[in-house]
Design an enzyme around this catalytic site. Sequence first.
Site, PDB file in Angstrom:
ATOM      1  NE  ARG A  52     -10.288  -8.330   1.059  1.00 43.62           N
ATOM      2  CZ  ARG A  52      -9.930  -9.366   1.780  1.00 43.62           C
ATOM      3  NH1 ARG A  52     -10.439 -10.568   1.537  1.00 43.62           N
ATOM      4  NH2 ARG A  52      -9.063  -9.238   2.749  1.00 43.62           N
ATOM      5  NE  ARG A  89      -6.144  -2.304  -3.366  1.00 43.52           N
ATOM      6  CZ  ARG A  89      -6.626  -2.620  -2.161  1.00 43.52           C
ATOM      7  NH1 ARG A  89      -7.141  -3.819  -1.948  1.00 43.52           N
ATOM      8  NH2 ARG A  89      -6.590  -1.752  -1.169  1.00 43.52           N
ATOM      9  CD  GLN A 188     -11.262  -4.623   4.438  1.00 43.27           C
ATOM     10  OE1 GLN A 188     -11.680  -3.949   5.381  1.00 43.27           O
ATOM     11  NE2 GLN A 188     -10.360  -4.172   3.588  1.00 43.27           N
ATOM     12  CG  ASP A 229      -1.865  -6.153   1.736  1.00 47.31           C
ATOM     13  OD1 ASP A 229      -2.518  -6.338   0.698  1.00 47.31           O
ATOM     14  OD2 ASP A 229      -2.371  -6.227   2.872  1.00 47.31           O
ATOM     15  CG  ASN A 239      -2.021  -6.539   7.212  1.00 45.18           C
ATOM     16  OD1 ASN A 239      -2.255  -7.116   6.157  1.00 45.18           O
ATOM     17  ND2 ASN A 239      -2.737  -6.750   8.298  1.00 45.18           N
TER      18      ASN A 239
END
EC number: 5.3.1.23
Length: 339
Positions: A52, A89, A188, A229, A239
């Site tokens: 990821r 994604r 995360q 992102d 994000n």
Amino acid sequence: MTVREPLRPVLYDDARDLVRLLDQKALPAEERWLELSTADAVAAAIRDLTVRGAPAIGVAAAYALAVEARRGAGPERLRAAADLLARARPTAVNLAWAVRRMSARLGAPAADVLAEAHAIRDEDEAACRRIGALGAPLVPARARVLTHCNAGALATAGYGTALGVVRAAVESGNAISVFADETRPFLQGARLTAWELHRDGIPVTLLTDGMAGWLMARGEIGCVVVGADRIAANGDVANKIGTYALAVLAAHHRLPFYVAAPWSTVDLATPTGADIPIEERGADEVVMLAGQRIAPAGVPARYPAFDVTPAALVTAIVTERGVVRAPHAAGLATLASAR
């Protein structure tokens, strides 16, 4: 201070034509590597968060297409593989960017396809190091830096974006430390950022997601540095969910809020954050933790995986091409036209 050489979470095994991925679902308990030989397997690993981070999944997809080419896949199979990877994604624009770039090379000899994938990897790591060099001077001396999710070496080809700024600041002699919020529901921050920084000898303290405002009010946070992102043409930033709330808190407490991302994350074809597709993940990821249900059966849950921070709340966007401050749209356009 010398910082330990960062991990590279996506590797290519030239001898066996395999993509090697550090299984980020297994961290911090186990440093386990997976060996994948098809684009389908890599796409599944991207979807289930084995790998990821926007830049890292772009590199993984590039290598997946190289594997297919090196193993003799025909044009139809390569097109199908590219489509599958690009859709794995939807929010992270680096993924589609890498697939488009690789698709332009899929008619070339397999060795050239692999060379393009290697170039995407090398360019990303170089971009991260440049982002670190440009962002480090923005970090106040001896600051406690708040970060969200994981935007480190684990999320890129190596070195990191937000954590690249942290890493470069530490390497320059700035005695900073990091607050990593846990970043529910995938954790995360707790599992990856805390592990990565601790491994590299950078001081880190773990927070729950609700603590930031109170610590800002007490003067314990000097700035916020996050990754991205996707960055829209007007400077809005998609994000990890929870980023927007931190930006609001930082603005209220008059703290700098920095976004660190490679230029491949900037999507000038997307006018504003309202145009960014937001991935919705399954409710089980919210109501389950370590295999145990933590909410009553029958209670629904939502998990938009990302949110959008308006450009007005962003102090600066740090890319390898330069640092952009308000007005962000003009700054991004200037950087785009300079190349």
